[in-house]
Write an enzyme that holds these catalytic residues in place. Structure first.
Site, mmCIF file in Angstrom:
data_model
loop_
_atom_site.group_PDB
_atom_site.id
_atom_site.type_symbol
_atom_site.label_atom_id
_atom_site.label_comp_id
_atom_site.label_asym_id
_atom_site.label_seq_id
_atom_site.Cartn_x
_atom_site.Cartn_y
_atom_site.Cartn_z
ATOM 1 N N PHE A 1 2.299 18.113 -3.118
ATOM 2 C CA PHE A 1 3.011 19.328 -2.971
ATOM 3 C C PHE A 1 2.059 20.538 -2.884
ATOM 4 C CE2 PHE A 1 6.024 23.007 -2.550
ATOM 5 C CZ PHE A 1 7.161 22.597 -1.881
ATOM 6 N N TYR B 1 1.832 -0.629 -11.665
ATOM 7 C CA TYR B 1 1.596 -0.286 -10.296
ATOM 8 C C TYR B 1 1.461 -1.526 -9.357
ATOM 9 C CZ TYR B 1 0.402 4.070 -12.661
ATOM 10 O OH TYR B 1 0.304 5.188 -13.055
ATOM 11 N N HIS C 1 2.541 3.297 -21.747
ATOM 12 C CA HIS C 1 2.803 4.058 -20.660
ATOM 13 C C HIS C 1 4.170 5.053 -20.773
ATOM 14 C CE1 HIS C 1 2.679 3.668 -15.999
ATOM 15 N NE2 HIS C 1 2.740 5.018 -16.570
ATOM 16 N N LEU D 1 -1.714 17.604 -8.343
ATOM 17 C CA LEU D 1 -1.571 18.261 -7.229
ATOM 18 C C LEU D 1 -0.233 18.195 -6.904
ATOM 19 C CD1 LEU D 1 -4.358 16.569 -5.075
ATOM 20 C CD2 LEU D 1 -4.297 18.836 -6.273
ATOM 21 N N SER E 1 -0.870 13.707 -11.836
ATOM 22 C CA SER E 1 0.092 14.501 -10.904
ATOM 23 C C SER E 1 -0.547 15.852 -10.863
ATOM 24 C CB SER E 1 1.140 14.255 -10.934
ATOM 25 O OG SER E 1 1.742 13.063 -10.626
#
Length: 400
Positions: free
Chosen positions: A281, A128, A196, A277, A275
């Site tokens: 979206f 990141y 990851h 959410l 994620s």
């Protein structure tokens, strides 16, 4: 060391009045005062900052330091008001020292607010911002390390300009990546260290074997995987206990329910849902493709494009309707659904905005009864979402 008092005044919290009171003993007042401001101010809502200077009998050295703080704040506000880029702000403004960018400002402030709300699990990764996010997290938790369960990830290699350079699960890379993450985070031990993405070129036994050596060395407490298949999870767990699996899970991504969730539950492995959410979206924020800002990666995500967008928007209508009935937001309903899947499922919604952070935290107060869950799941059966969750290249890296 430093007393700070302030309150929001004016319409929509647009003005923050700040008073600084400094001790007479010499300190690095510039750093201390600026850090105190960063802890209190929101990069989203602040527009004008008024700094009250210390009493005139304080030493000239202290007055100069505080004046420099004031100039940094004013320059920051000017840059924000003019809509100047993050790079411009990072490079400074006339009459100021090097400034903290909006993203730095927002991440540090949001992390401090999360800790105030009782949020203790922080998740990042070395990819990141090509390591920058780990540095910001380290800065945010400085002096508060014992309040945090700190997780980070390795394996997705980035080039110097952020370009994807492949997946590396080799033992040498595992060791080197951990050392770099420890350095950037400014800690001696990482609580939860994930791979990851699974490297198909390296047997999982070799990767996890190297990770287990980090546990023995005291550099890592627990091991995790991300987006691994059920078979890979079992092989990894045979080498060293896997504490957590992080994989996408939400109302519109439920494929883990078929084999992966049953596997981790059988093995006693926790499940971290990223994620939750649906990349925003499921919050009901997007009514059309044009609502997605230029340059946003979601413009290239299959579920946000063309007919897929329209079909998925129809699915979200149920969440929006139930949110209204419960005096909640669609995001809170979507999170409440994930939380209702079991105490071993932990969602990790991400945001830099205080408003959304506080909204997400209140999802814990939403109770979905059996009829609510049945209504939601009827609208979102497994596989209902139109489009894959990543483009083809991204999908090739999951469930391996």
């Amino acid at each position: 060391m430093l007393a700070l008092e302030g309150q929001w005044v004016g319409a929509r919290e647009s003005l923050f009045a700040l008073r600084l009171e400094l001790p007479e003993r010499r300190q690095d007042f510039l750093a201390v005062a600026w850090d105190a401001m960063v802890r209190r101010l929101s990069a989203v809502s602040v527009r004008v900052v008024l700094v009250c200077h210390p009493l005139p009998d304080l030493s000239r050295e202290i007055r100069v330091a505080v004046r420099a703080v004031a100039e940094r704040v004013r320059a920051y506000v000017v840059c924000r008001a003019r809509g100047q880029s993050e790079a411009t702000i990072e490079n400074g403004a006339p009459g100021s020292r090097r400034l903290v960018s909006p993203s730095v400002f927002a991440i540090v402030v949001s992390t401090h607010r999360a800790l105030e709300l009782g949020v203790s699990f922080l998740d990042t990764a070395d990819m990141y911002g090509v390591g920058r996010n780990e540095e910001l997290v380290g800065r945010a938790i400085a002096g508060q390390r014992d309040r945090v369960v700190l997780a980070t990830k390795f394996g997705n290699v980035r080039g110097p300009n952020g370009e994807f350079a492949g997946v590396d699960g080799s033992p040498a890379y595992v060791r080197a990546a951990c050392e770099e993450s420890l350095r950037r985070l400014g800690v001696e031990t990482i609580d939860l260290y994930y791979q990851h993405r699974v490297d198909p070129k390296v047997p999982i036994e070799e990767t996890v074997g190297a990770m287990s050596e980090l546990v023995t060395a005291g550099k890592v407490r627990y091991l995790g995987l991300s987006e691994a298949s059920a078979a890979t999870i079992r092989r990894a767990h045979d080498v060293h206990p896997i504490a957590a699996l992080q994989t996408e899970y939400s109302l519109w991504t439920r494929d883990v329910e078929e084999a992966i969730l049953p596997t981790v539950r059988e093995l006693g492995i926790g499940f971290v849902a990223y994620s939750p959410l649906g990349r925003g979206f499921l919050t009901g924020t997007y009514a059309s493709y044009d609502d997605i800002p230029e340059g946003d990666y979601r413009r290239n995500a299959p579920r946000f494009q063309g007919e897929n967008f329209a079909k998925n928007l129809d699915l979200v209508a149920t969440v929006v309707r139930l949110a209204r009935a419960k005096n909640a937001t669609p995001a809170q309903i979507a999170l409440a659904w994930v939380l209702a899947q079991g105490d071993d499922v932990v969602p990790i919604p991400g945001t830099k905005r205080i408003r959304y952070l506080e909204e997400n935290a209140r999802a814990l107060e939403i109770a979905l009864d059996a009829s609510d869950r049945a209504e939601i799941e009827a609208a979102f059966p497994r596989g209902a979402a139109a489009g894959t969750r990543y483009p083809a290249a991204g999908m090739a890296g999951v469930n391996r």
